[in-house]
Design a protein around this motif. Structure first.
Motif, PDB file in Angstrom:
ATOM      1  N   ALA A 115      32.155  36.013  41.286  1.00 53.41           N
ATOM      2  CA  ALA A 115      32.168  34.763  42.041  1.00 53.41           C
ATOM      3  C   ALA A 115      33.119  33.751  41.420  1.00 53.41           C
ATOM      4  CB  ALA A 115      30.756  34.177  42.094  1.00 53.41           C
ATOM      5  N   PRO A 116      33.815  32.951  42.244  1.00 50.98           N
ATOM      6  CA  PRO A 116      34.670  31.888  41.696  1.00 50.98           C
ATOM      7  C   PRO A 116      33.860  30.957  40.801  1.00 50.98           C
ATOM      8  CG  PRO A 116      35.054  32.172  44.049  1.00 50.98           C
ATOM      9  CD  PRO A 116      33.845  32.994  43.720  1.00 50.98           C
ATOM     10  N   GLY A 117      34.449  30.574  39.685  1.00 50.73           N
ATOM     11  CA  GLY A 117      33.765  29.692  38.758  1.00 50.73           C
ATOM     12  C   GLY A 117      34.026  30.094  37.322  1.00 50.73           C
ATOM     13  N   PRO A 118      33.423  29.389  36.373  1.00 50.26           N
ATOM     14  CA  PRO A 118      33.736  29.617  34.959  1.00 50.26           C
ATOM     15  C   PRO A 118      33.302  30.982  34.445  1.00 50.26           C
ATOM     16  CG  PRO A 118      31.879  28.113  35.186  1.00 50.26           C
ATOM     17  CD  PRO A 118      32.460  28.285  36.557  1.00 50.26           C
ATOM     18  N   TRP A 119      32.337  31.636  35.092  1.00 52.11           N
ATOM     19  CA  TRP A 119      31.859  32.935  34.617  1.00 52.11           C
ATOM     20  C   TRP A 119      32.565  34.103  35.299  1.00 52.11           C
ATOM     21  CZ3 TRP A 119      28.903  33.447  30.414  1.00 52.11           C
ATOM     22  CH2 TRP A 119      28.234  32.304  29.965  1.00 52.11           C
ATOM     23  N   GLN A 120      33.482  33.812  36.176  1.00 51.40           N
ATOM     24  CA  GLN A 120      34.209  34.888  36.854  1.00 51.40           C
ATOM     25  C   GLN A 120      35.022  35.699  35.837  1.00 51.40           C
ATOM     26  OE1 GLN A 120      37.266  33.752  39.716  1.00 51.40           O
ATOM     27  NE2 GLN A 120      36.677  35.477  41.025  1.00 51.40           N
ATOM     28  N   GLY A 121      34.836  37.016  35.841  1.00 54.18           N
ATOM     29  CA  GLY A 121      35.589  37.878  34.951  1.00 54.18           C
ATOM     30  C   GLY A 121      35.084  37.945  33.522  1.00 54.18           C
ATOM     31  N   VAL A 122      33.950  37.300  33.214  1.00 55.95           N
ATOM     32  CA  VAL A 122      33.395  37.343  31.855  1.00 55.95           C
ATOM     33  C   VAL A 122      32.527  38.604  31.733  1.00 55.95           C
ATOM     34  CG1 VAL A 122      31.924  36.211  30.161  1.00 55.95           C
ATOM     35  CG2 VAL A 122      33.445  34.842  31.610  1.00 55.95           C
TER      36      VAL A 122
END
Length: 407
Positions: A115-122
């Protein structure tokens, strides 16, 4: 390729998730809940993320399969992979491979990976991967490359092949199922023939001679990775050997396009492993440097096909991936999950010929696998009978391994 589903057919029965006392059931009912707890503590997730993890835990322990949200970027592809027909079905009533794969997709959704946002791709599994990659065990294994480099060529080749083979025990998901925590040392001293001796242990099928024959003539090899961190280090050392001393023209390393099955390797993990090698000094650093240059000149390419995270066997691979494998002199598949997908995750008689179970793979194919789940093929009938006489536990202990070739 012809087969498009895990269900039905006139071949050996598919491994299902609900058989009492089975490995599959233990993964769905014990490992997955434990993993949710572990992921919950891995990062400082928000109340919303923790709430979604709690809902997923409730669903897998007492509920039925729920679909992806309508806005999910990959909802359509999961519908094509059978999500709708499995919605509302208990998790343990599903084919094991499908249920396990869908669980990891739902886990990533719960922590906001897509989801778009600071946790995307973490990567929710990154702390465990990094800890293992920075461990003293990893230090010792990289230092062992200094000794391996001095061995006569045949001994060196054997040592690096076995290191990659037994490195498959360095699996963070497998560690969740090991009583008392992490598994013991993955592959011991360079050149070790197998895991510690005893009934039902060691290299129970060894077609490495045929593997080296195929590698000796290979212009292009596809190497399909399994796990990151400590397992990926010996895989990279083996790839370096193929490029430098076996005269393989090029290697295509296939990794996952996103985190999957706890410790499966992504491109980020490849880069982390290369950095770790180059920092280690000695032969490890030289190996890391050569591999870095191989990536720069194109003799080592890395690919991450979406089908690598599909809940389907390789017999259902899309045409572009089939063409990629078909263009290779040999495809090497590492690890337990790739093996399950290769032979359909079915209850084969373990004496069934490996080539029969593989079917029409588009290139000659080799499997390097530490046995950690129920699906096994290609064993000598006498060996198979002896192992089966000792009980089914040999299939899931991680103490047996196979090197098998078809084509």
């Amino acid at each position: 390729m012809a087969e498009t589903s895990l269900d039905g057919g006139d071949r050996a029965p598919v491994v299902m998730g609900g058989e009492p006392g089975s490995y599959a059931r233990s993964v769905l009912t014990e490992r997955h809940p434990a993993l949710i707890s572990r992921v919950r503590d891995a990062h400082p997730y928000t109340p919303a993320q923790r709430g979604r993890l709690d809902l997923l835990l409730e669903e897998i322990t007492s509920g039925k399969v729920q679909p992806l949200r309508p806005e999910a970027h990959d909802r359509a592809v999961w519908e094509s992979w059978g999500m709708d027909e499995r919605t509302g079905v208990p998790w343990t009533a599903l084919p094991f491979l499908w249920a396990e794969s869908y669980f990891y997709r739902r886990l990533l959704g719960a922590v906001g990976y897509f989801a778009p946002g600071p946790w995307q791709g973490v990567d929710p599994f990154e702390p465990s991967k990094t800890s293992e990659l920075r461990s003293s065990d990893a230090d010792e294994e990289m230092q062992a490359l200094d000794t391996v480099a001095l061995l006569p060529s045949e001994e060196r080749d054997r040592a690096l092949l076995l290191s990659a083979l037994w490195g498959n025990r360095a699996d963070l998901g497998f560690a969740l199922s090991e009583r008392g925590g992490a598994p013991e040392s993955a592959h011991g001293a360079p050149g070790q023939r197998g895991a510690p001796g005893g009934a039902g242990e060691g290299l129970v099928a060894d077609e490495s001679g045929r593997l080296w024959e195929l590698l000796g003539d290979a212009e292009r090899v596809c190497f399909v990775a399994d796990n990151a961190a400590r397992e990926l280090l010996p895989d990279l050392a083996l790839i370096d050997l193929l490029l430098t001393s076996r005269r393989v023209g090029s290697v295509v390393l296939h990794v996952k396009p996103h985190p999957y099955f706890v410790s499966d390797a992504t491109m980020a993990d490849v880069l982390a492993a290369l950095r770790r090698l180059r920092e280690a000094g000695g032969e490890a650093a030289a190996c890391g440097g050569r591999l870095r240059e191989a990536m720069r000149d194109g003799s080592l390419a890395v690919r991450a096909h979406p089908f690598s995270c599909a809940p389907l066997p390789y017999s259902a691979m899309p045409e572009d991936l089939e063409a990629d494998f078909a263009a290779s002199s040999l495809t090497v598949l590492k690890g337990d999950l790739n093996y399950r997908r290769l032979v359909g995750d079915r209850w084969w008689d373990p004496a069934t010929p490996f080539a029969e179970a593989v079917g029409g793979f588009p290139s000659p194919v080799a499997a390097l696998r530490t046995v950690k789940s129920d699906t096994v093929t290609g064993l000598d009938p006498v060996v198979a009978a002896e192992l089966e006489a000792g009980g089914i536990g040999w299939r899931t202990s991680g103490r047996c391994a196979v090197v098998q070739v078809a084509g």
